[in-house]
Motif scaffolding. Sequence first.
Motif, mmCIF file in Angstrom:
data_model
loop_
_atom_site.group_PDB
_atom_site.id
_atom_site.type_symbol
_atom_site.label_atom_id
_atom_site.label_comp_id
_atom_site.label_asym_id
_atom_site.label_seq_id
_atom_site.Cartn_x
_atom_site.Cartn_y
_atom_site.Cartn_z
ATOM 1 N N ASN A 487 27.599 -37.478 18.056
ATOM 2 C CA ASN A 487 28.885 -37.617 18.538
ATOM 3 C C ASN A 487 29.956 -37.957 17.385
ATOM 4 O OD1 ASN A 487 28.626 -37.363 21.426
ATOM 5 N ND2 ASN A 487 27.206 -39.105 21.033
ATOM 6 N N VAL A 488 30.956 -37.082 17.129
ATOM 7 C CA VAL A 488 32.101 -37.548 16.518
ATOM 8 C C VAL A 488 33.354 -37.927 17.104
ATOM 9 C CG1 VAL A 488 33.378 -36.911 14.352
ATOM 10 C CG2 VAL A 488 31.169 -36.030 14.553
ATOM 11 N N THR A 489 33.962 -39.068 16.867
ATOM 12 C CA THR A 489 35.096 -39.521 17.538
ATOM 13 C C THR A 489 36.229 -39.595 16.609
ATOM 14 O OG1 THR A 489 33.529 -40.317 19.051
ATOM 15 C CG2 THR A 489 35.889 -41.245 19.195
ATOM 16 N N LEU A 490 37.560 -39.746 17.113
ATOM 17 C CA LEU A 490 38.635 -39.891 16.355
ATOM 18 C C LEU A 490 39.557 -40.450 17.312
ATOM 19 C CD1 LEU A 490 39.958 -39.207 13.505
ATOM 20 C CD2 LEU A 490 41.258 -37.288 14.666
ATOM 21 N N THR A 491 40.321 -41.596 16.742
ATOM 22 C CA THR A 491 41.017 -42.235 17.837
ATOM 23 C C THR A 491 42.285 -42.778 16.829
ATOM 24 O OG1 THR A 491 39.416 -43.590 18.824
ATOM 25 C CG2 THR A 491 41.664 -44.708 18.928
ATOM 26 N N LEU A 492 43.528 -42.335 17.441
ATOM 27 C CA LEU A 492 44.881 -42.543 16.952
ATOM 28 C C LEU A 492 45.278 -43.950 18.048
ATOM 29 C CD1 LEU A 492 47.209 -41.996 15.265
ATOM 30 C CD2 LEU A 492 48.185 -40.291 16.974
ATOM 31 N N GLY A 493 45.715 -44.996 17.124
ATOM 32 C CA GLY A 493 46.365 -45.963 17.881
ATOM 33 C C GLY A 493 47.673 -46.583 17.273
ATOM 34 N N PHE A 494 48.617 -47.122 18.020
ATOM 35 C CA PHE A 494 49.836 -47.689 17.546
ATOM 36 C C PHE A 494 50.291 -48.666 18.400
ATOM 37 C CE2 PHE A 494 49.650 -43.631 20.230
ATOM 38 C CZ PHE A 494 50.533 -44.233 21.282
ATOM 39 N N GLU A 495 50.980 -49.497 17.689
ATOM 40 C CA GLU A 495 51.985 -50.525 18.404
ATOM 41 C C GLU A 495 52.954 -49.922 19.089
ATOM 42 O OE1 GLU A 495 52.177 -53.710 15.848
ATOM 43 O OE2 GLU A 495 50.348 -53.994 15.060
ATOM 44 N N LEU A 496 53.151 -50.561 20.294
ATOM 45 C CA LEU A 496 54.485 -50.010 21.052
ATOM 46 C C LEU A 496 55.603 -50.877 20.829
ATOM 47 C CD1 LEU A 496 52.263 -49.522 24.421
ATOM 48 C CD2 LEU A 496 53.316 -47.913 22.728
#
Length: 496
Positions: A487-496
């Motif tokens: 499995n290859v996983t990519l996450t984009l996270g950002f402060e609101l």
Amino acid sequence: MKKIIPLFLAVLSFTSIKAQQVSDALQYAQDDITGSARYRAMSGAFGALGGDLSALNVNPAGSAVFISNFASVTLSNFNQKNKSNYFGSQTEGSDNSFDLNQLGAVWVFKNYDANSKWGKFSLAVNYDKTNNYNNSVYSQGYNPSNSVANYFSSYANGIPENVLTGNAYEFLTYNEQQAFLGYNGYLINPAAGNQYVSAVNPNGNYYQENSIESRGYNGKLAFNLATEYDKRFYFGLNLNAHFSDFTTVSSFYEDYLDSPGTNSTTGVQSSRFTNQLYTYGNGFSFQLGAIAKVTNEFRVGLAYESPTWYNLNDELKQELSVNCPDCGTNNGNFFADPNLVIFYPTYKLQTPSKYTGSLAYIFGTSGLLSVDYILRDYSSMKFRPANEFTQSNAAIASALAVSNEVRIGAEYRIKQWSLRGGYRFEESPYKNNSTIGNLNSISGGLGYNFGDIKLDMAYTYAKRENNQSFFSQGFTDGAAIDNVQNNVTLTLGFEL
């Protein structure tokens, strides 16, 4: 007298409840490590850490660790390879899919009352795909002694012949339906005392193929509330809604023409038995958790996850085609194909509860090390209504056991970069440790912090062996399967 079952327009029908197997229950009780890339890169060892939306799946107190509002979305590539060994014949099947497997946000509310030790509380909503059922398994080989006809005779024995000739398929019980297909497909013949015998060549060495294609998912939507006390203790609660929707199509082919010593002019020459099962439903569970900062560096976590209480529905379509030149008319081709979709009554499943104990050590701003221990008693699973699943529940209690799971995760930070790795070991849920073997998994990943935006990537490798039968009774031979997941996983996270 036997008769050919004609094809006609498909209709919907209802019948008595379908027998459930141990493997059916395990599909809902076992979870993959899915979720965000950071969570997966550290093999899910987040019980004493928090600060990640997917970590709420382990310990709901983790949302109170967030300093500010935060959201993330995750995309994954899910690849499975299955190497099969069936009586010495090696085959391989594989499946590859992309999906959005995590989406969530947390809102942090600070308490500005200087006299209160309740520093903040948080609200979060997070969706995780807990299981990806997309898979493909293919097996083939020569069976030295057993034919699929034994599956049908095991259901037919004890049923009067007039039941299989004088009743419509849709009004029969599940056991009678299986017997009906074998009888009207000319794979079994009646004998004395309401017994039935195989109609195929008794010499053995049957050439057989079995393919299983599945599509679908199991997902969880968590509604989270957590709070911080005295800047040292965190407490949390999850209320979880579960969703399940998947289809499995299995096709078993038996060819006597390819079997040594077979007379190609008499008797049954080949057969194909196809099952299409669609299962869907929903469920509910809750989680309680706490995290304590023993020191600024050392943390301890404890979490409890209740059983998941599912309401499930099955829809089944079956057909059997047989080639038997001297069995009658129709050029020797017989189709026991009612062309019906059978709706079974809604049933309930209770999965096992889960206990998680966690330790973590924080090396200042340079990194961390985390360990989770998880305990589940799979033998406590139950189908309901209990009086209609007596045999299924007894089989679960007899075959399954307590399973231990260990997850280890580490992270090392170099300025804006984070390097991560993890290991996971999960014991077999079976007492015999061979029907489904132990799982071993390694993971790794990296992340980059842009400030208000974070980008993470992870790779996970997992391997497990299993030996599950093609059918539940009568014909219980099966292949040894080596299942490998990448499995290859990519996450984009950002402060609101």
